[in-house]
Design a protein around this motif. Structure first.
Motif, PDB file in Angstrom:
ATOM      1  N   ASN A 149      71.746  28.592  42.826  1.00  0.00           N
ATOM      2  CA  ASN A 149      70.641  27.562  43.418  1.00  0.00           C
ATOM      3  C   ASN A 149      69.605  28.186  44.059  1.00  0.00           C
ATOM      4  OD1 ASN A 149      72.251  25.295  42.603  1.00  0.00           O
ATOM      5  ND2 ASN A 149      73.506  25.239  44.227  1.00  0.00           N
ATOM      6  N   GLY A 150      68.402  27.971  44.006  1.00  0.00           N
ATOM      7  CA  GLY A 150      67.322  28.559  44.657  1.00  0.00           C
ATOM      8  C   GLY A 150      66.669  29.761  43.870  1.00  0.00           C
ATOM      9  N   SER A 151      67.386  30.044  42.583  1.00  0.00           N
ATOM     10  CA  SER A 151      66.788  31.144  41.761  1.00  0.00           C
ATOM     11  C   SER A 151      65.338  30.842  41.239  1.00  0.00           C
ATOM     12  CB  SER A 151      67.769  31.475  40.848  1.00  0.00           C
ATOM     13  OG  SER A 151      67.953  30.450  39.988  1.00  0.00           O
ATOM     14  N   GLY A 152      65.027  29.643  41.156  1.00  0.00           N
ATOM     15  CA  GLY A 152      63.689  29.249  40.393  1.00  0.00           C
ATOM     16  C   GLY A 152      63.659  28.660  39.192  1.00  0.00           C
ATOM     17  N   LYS A 153      64.730  28.331  38.939  1.00  0.00           N
ATOM     18  CA  LYS A 153      65.079  27.494  37.546  1.00  0.00           C
ATOM     19  C   LYS A 153      64.229  26.235  37.298  1.00  0.00           C
ATOM     20  CE  LYS A 153      69.561  26.962  37.331  1.00  0.00           C
ATOM     21  NZ  LYS A 153      69.926  27.208  38.928  1.00  0.00           N
ATOM     22  N   THR A 154      64.393  25.383  38.379  1.00  0.00           N
ATOM     23  CA  THR A 154      63.674  24.096  38.141  1.00  0.00           C
ATOM     24  C   THR A 154      62.099  24.355  38.172  1.00  0.00           C
ATOM     25  OG1 THR A 154      65.599  22.886  39.551  1.00  0.00           O
ATOM     26  CG2 THR A 154      63.277  22.044  39.483  1.00  0.00           C
ATOM     27  N   THR A 155      61.679  25.043  39.110  1.00  0.00           N
ATOM     28  CA  THR A 155      60.337  25.587  39.226  1.00  0.00           C
ATOM     29  C   THR A 155      59.974  25.917  37.670  1.00  0.00           C
ATOM     30  OG1 THR A 155      60.018  26.037  41.434  1.00  0.00           O
ATOM     31  CG2 THR A 155      58.385  26.803  39.918  1.00  0.00           C
ATOM     32  N   ALA A 156      60.661  26.843  37.076  1.00  0.00           N
ATOM     33  CA  ALA A 156      60.487  27.431  35.621  1.00  0.00           C
ATOM     34  C   ALA A 156      60.198  26.311  34.758  1.00  0.00           C
ATOM     35  CB  ALA A 156      61.200  28.448  35.315  1.00  0.00           C
ATOM     36  N   VAL A 157      61.295  25.352  34.917  1.00  0.00           N
ATOM     37  CA  VAL A 157      61.139  24.101  33.643  1.00  0.00           C
ATOM     38  C   VAL A 157      60.158  23.385  33.944  1.00  0.00           C
ATOM     39  CG1 VAL A 157      62.344  22.002  33.176  1.00  0.00           C
ATOM     40  CG2 VAL A 157      63.824  24.185  33.771  1.00  0.00           C
ATOM     41  N   LYS A 158      59.709  23.272  34.959  1.00  0.00           N
ATOM     42  CA  LYS A 158      58.468  22.321  35.510  1.00  0.00           C
ATOM     43  C   LYS A 158      56.853  23.106  34.847  1.00  0.00           C
ATOM     44  CE  LYS A 158      60.097  19.928  39.817  1.00  0.00           C
ATOM     45  NZ  LYS A 158      59.773  19.870  41.051  1.00  0.00           N
ATOM     46  N   LEU A 159      57.179  24.295  34.952  1.00  0.00           N
ATOM     47  CA  LEU A 159      55.938  25.133  34.225  1.00  0.00           C
ATOM     48  C   LEU A 159      56.055  24.995  32.821  1.00  0.00           C
ATOM     49  CD1 LEU A 159      56.100  28.462  36.670  1.00  0.00           C
ATOM     50  CD2 LEU A 159      54.247  26.577  36.631  1.00  0.00           C
ATOM     51  N   LEU A 160      57.117  25.125  32.175  1.00  0.00           N
ATOM     52  CA  LEU A 160      57.145  25.326  30.578  1.00  0.00           C
ATOM     53  C   LEU A 160      56.708  23.770  30.243  1.00  0.00           C
ATOM     54  CD1 LEU A 160      60.488  26.983  30.181  1.00  0.00           C
ATOM     55  CD2 LEU A 160      58.289  28.048  30.062  1.00  0.00           C
ATOM     56  N   LEU A 161      57.171  22.776  31.034  1.00  0.00           N
ATOM     57  CA  LEU A 161      56.880  21.233  30.692  1.00  0.00           C
ATOM     58  C   LEU A 161      55.535  20.848  30.992  1.00  0.00           C
ATOM     59  CD1 LEU A 161      60.152  19.439  31.694  1.00  0.00           C
ATOM     60  CD2 LEU A 161      59.491  20.109  29.434  1.00  0.00           C
ATOM     61  N   GLY A 162      54.701  21.861  31.713  1.00  0.00           N
ATOM     62  CA  GLY A 162      53.287  21.491  31.941  1.00  0.00           C
ATOM     63  C   GLY A 162      53.036  20.441  33.176  1.00  0.00           C
ATOM     64  N   LEU A 163      54.319  20.288  34.008  1.00  0.00           N
ATOM     65  CA  LEU A 163      54.393  19.399  35.083  1.00  0.00           C
ATOM     66  C   LEU A 163      53.835  19.741  36.360  1.00  0.00           C
ATOM     67  CD1 LEU A 163      57.928  17.754  34.511  1.00  0.00           C
ATOM     68  CD2 LEU A 163      55.736  17.188  33.761  1.00  0.00           C
TER      69      LEU A 163
END
Length: 334
Positions: free
Chosen positions: A53-67
């Protein structure tokens, strides 16, 4: 946004990768949510994206999806720059948390998302039928979704993500709230996607599930990739444990000829020894008078490697500032 680059990421043959990122960074005010994400995902593979948790996974997914847009670095998805609107039509996404209207049937939910995806109306019956069949809901297609179990709800979400036969499917914690039967269903669906050549990007913290379905994984911590691993290579890293009682000390010298050896109580552990060499090791130990009470083959698990890598990373990063996973609130304010 001065550091944001939309050009091609260097390296790899054209069309080889479904996802490529290099030094991808995202900041929310003074918070660094993603520091320097560099990774590649090959077309047609099931790729696991792991981290605490807190490693940046969610942010990375949002970047890949263009969100959301990166603050610096560069990346491409299906050959196009991050955020390309046309590319989104070639992607499917299952979020971790979702809910459909309970009064709608599975068929109606899928029809609604066919419309939202702007698929040609003439293709809807075939798309819906294929999705229902793939996720195992064909016999419950006309039941209201409020009557579905958690596992069936998850399968319906997967069906929505698969409309239009996307080239890349992003799954965010698809098995986290499921029972063993539900998890098995999701694994079967992921296997079906691999068989038809779809790239699957699996964001998860359930290491045993990832180990069962993925071809390769990236382990991310403090906003960057610590390692990319092939699961096939990982499972080949084998060893053996031998229970030799109070003779363990004398056995270490003999065992060390076959690989790194260490003592664990009454057990002698030897790393990196091939299965075919274990009988020779046992014979040598017996010839020196060592009594062998048990022989247990071992292999390094994904969890073992995960913990070893994060432990080494923590030791190397103690002097650096924190990298925090940005909350939805912080993103909304950015």
């Amino acid at each position: 946004m001065a550091g944001y680059v939309t050009g091609a990421v260097a390296g790899g043959r054209a069309g080889e990768f479904a996802i490529e990122t290099r030094e991808l960074r995202k900041e929310f005010g003074r918070t660094v949510a993603l520091a320097a994400l560099t990774m590649t995902v090959r077309r047609g593979e099931v790729f696991g994206f792991l981290g605490p948790n807190g490693s940046g996974k969610t942010t990375a997914v949002k970047l890949l999806l263009g969100l959301t847009r990166p603050s610096a670095g560069e990346g491409r998805v299906l050959g196009a720059p991050l955020g390309d609107v046309g590319t989104r039509r070639r992607m499917g996404y299952l979020p971790e948390l979702f809910r459909y209207q309970g009064w709608m049937t599975a068929r109606e939910v899928l029809a609604l998302h066919c419309e939202l995806a702007r698929l040609p109306r003439s293709s809807w019956p075939k798309e819906i039928a294929e999705a229902l069949e793939l996720v195992g809901l064909a016999n419950r297609a006309d039941d209201r979704s409020e009557t579905y179990s958690k596992g069936m709800q998850q399968r319906l979400g997967l069906g929505v993500a698969l409309l239009g036969r996307p080239e890349l499917v992003v799954l965010d914690e698809p098995t986290s709230a499921l029972d063993p039967v539900g998890r098995q269903d999701v694994r079967r669906i992921i296997g079906s996607l691999r068989d038809r050549g779809t790239t699957v990007f699996l964001n998860s913290h359930l290491l045993t599930e990832v180990e069962r379905v993925c071809d390769r994984v990236a382990i991310v911590d403090r906003g960057g990739v610590v390692a990319e691993l092939s699961l096939a290579d990982l499972t080949e890293e084998r060893g053996v444990r031998l229970r030799v009682g109070d003779q363990v000390g004398a056995a270490v010298e003999v065992a060390s000829r076959h690989g790194p050896a260490h003592v664990d109580g009454e057990w002698l552990a030897v790393d990196g020894i091939a299965d075919a060499d274990v009988p020779a090791l046992v014979r040598e130990l017996v010839a020196t008078g060592t009594a062998i009470h048990a022989v247990v083959p071992t292999r390094q698990s994904l969890e073992d490697r995960f913990m070893a890598l994060l432990g080494a990373e923590a030791g190397a990063e103690t002097s650096k500032g924190p990298v925090a996973e940005a909350s939805d609130d912080s993103e909304a304010r950015s």
